[in-house]
Write an enzyme that holds these catalytic residues in place. Sequence first.
Site, short mmCIF file in Angstrom:
data_model
loop_
_atom_site.label_atom_id
_atom_site.label_comp_id
_atom_site.label_asym_id
_atom_site.label_seq_id
_atom_site.Cartn_x
_atom_site.Cartn_y
_atom_site.Cartn_z
N ARG A 21 21.78 64.51 -24.87
CA ARG A 21 21.23 63.44 -25.69
C ARG A 21 19.71 63.41 -25.58
O ARG A 21 19.16 63.39 -24.48
CB ARG A 21 21.81 62.09 -25.28
N SER A 136 46.04 47.32 -24.54
CA SER A 136 44.74 47.69 -25.07
C SER A 136 44.88 48.69 -26.21
O SER A 136 45.57 49.71 -26.08
CB SER A 136 43.89 48.31 -23.95
N SER A 188 33.56 50.80 -34.35
CA SER A 188 32.18 51.14 -34.68
C SER A 188 31.97 52.56 -35.16
O SER A 188 30.99 52.83 -35.86
CB SER A 188 31.28 50.90 -33.46
N HIS A 216 31.08 44.19 -34.03
CA HIS A 216 30.56 44.84 -35.24
C HIS A 216 30.92 44.07 -36.51
O HIS A 216 30.85 44.64 -37.61
CB HIS A 216 31.07 46.27 -35.31
N THR A 244 28.59 39.62 -30.09
CA THR A 244 27.27 40.00 -29.58
C THR A 244 26.18 39.32 -30.39
O THR A 244 26.38 38.99 -31.56
CB THR A 244 27.07 41.53 -29.64
N LYS A 247 23.43 42.75 -32.51
CA LYS A 247 23.62 43.60 -33.69
C LYS A 247 23.23 42.81 -34.94
O LYS A 247 22.06 42.69 -35.23
CB LYS A 247 25.05 44.14 -33.70
N THR A 276 24.34 36.92 -12.22
CA THR A 276 23.29 37.59 -12.98
C THR A 276 22.33 36.57 -13.59
O THR A 276 22.72 35.44 -13.89
CB THR A 276 23.90 38.47 -14.09
N THR A 277 21.07 36.97 -13.72
CA THR A 277 20.06 36.09 -14.28
C THR A 277 20.38 35.75 -15.74
O THR A 277 20.85 36.59 -16.50
CB THR A 277 18.68 36.78 -14.21
N THR A 362 31.46 59.91 -27.28
CA THR A 362 31.50 58.73 -28.14
C THR A 362 32.57 58.87 -29.21
O THR A 362 33.25 57.89 -29.57
CB THR A 362 30.13 58.50 -28.79
#
Length: 453
Positions: A21, A136, A188, A216, A244, A247, A276-277, A362
């Site tokens: 990549r 799943s 996606s 998505h 999310t 996006k 986590t912050t 991917t």
Amino acid sequence: MDYSAFFNSALDSLRLEGRYRIFAEIERIAGSFPKARYHHGGRVRDVIVWCSNDYLGMGQNDKVRAAMHRSIDLSGAGAGGTRNIAGTNHSHVLLERELADLHGKQAALLFGSGYVSNWAALSTLAAKLPDCVVFSDAGNHASMIEGIRHSRAEYKIFRHNNPNDLERCLSEIEPDRAKLVAFESVYSMDGDIAPIAELCDVAERHGALTYLDEVHAVGLYGRRGAGIAERDGVMDRLTIIQGTLGKAFGVVGGYIASSTPVVDFVRSFASGFIFTTALPPMLAAGALASVRHLKESQWERKAQQDRVRLLRDRLDDRGIPHKSNPSHIVPVMVGDPTLCRTVSNRLLDDYDIYIQPINYPTVPRGTERLRITPSPLHSRADVEILVEALDEVWDQTSLPRTRTIRLTKPQRVAAHALLAKEPAICRGCRTILQMVGGAIGGDQSSNVAPGLV
């Protein structure tokens, strides 16, 4: 051990396979999306970005930028700590309320990213529910897979978008065990859409919780941009909806929306949330402005759908192979990792068009592609320029063209049904049927390489 030799050998293997990549150094220009500056070899030039997940250009939206400026002037840069200790800001609370309202749920909970929200929520629920089994979808994102694995709960994988196979898997489990069915709405890479209502039917018959990833789809579908579940009128049937802010909403962060007890449970037990912050307040403020805007505005969604239709029509005109699907994602199929990189490089070097190649892991080997995501801010002229460039590069690389097959809906349904019934079908036949069957509910054309049918 020669550690350097090990690392270099592994990287050399990626290069030989054409899977190494390379990141393009892109500088986004506020107010000019999808144009960007490309930095390479000491030179800078303008390019058009065609592979961004900022699907609606909201990362450049004036309302979003203004809200972030106001917030940073008011609250500064960082959140100050974890949500539990010092990091819960008024912007976080307002955004969670807005997201809960968006999805018709009692409550919502913010995370640092969509990946973390999937990982933390699924791992916590599956680990804490007594004797839980997770079901799943075979196409689920890595964040969902890792969350399920981390929970150490028993899990079963059902065939992609296949309610019948989910039924089979659930029927093999004792009725009194805790069960969680996890799947996405828009996938996606192929751009296909889950049969949410049918999957909920199966889950409800077996007393299973449902977890839907709308990453998505949020902002893009439904009257207020809540996603495919809103568009299909089934939001109330999902136990948990995950999304999310990074996006279509154009900022960063992830979230879940559900009933108050479920959200409070994840808030209280998920290490990925507790330790986590918190998101900086300016990001929450920007996301809040974006969500509110897309609840009301239809222009972005309609204009994007117009550009998607135009691009697909033009690709068909030139015989450039792409997977038909009912979503906004346009996968242009190459089928070879080295050629995929070559096509991407030529578009960038010769035409100032940036589309990153998508290779294994991917996507499966042999399905390498350019994943194109038209936005409402791409002009119709931009589409014509892109297709002309692809047409010339296709000739330069001697890639095969396609012919367009027009199918009736019963024919497309039959192709989709055959895929579901025959898991052992050969790869070549499966690819053809996916291209054909993937058009169910959307465009009635499918692109198939000459000589294959």
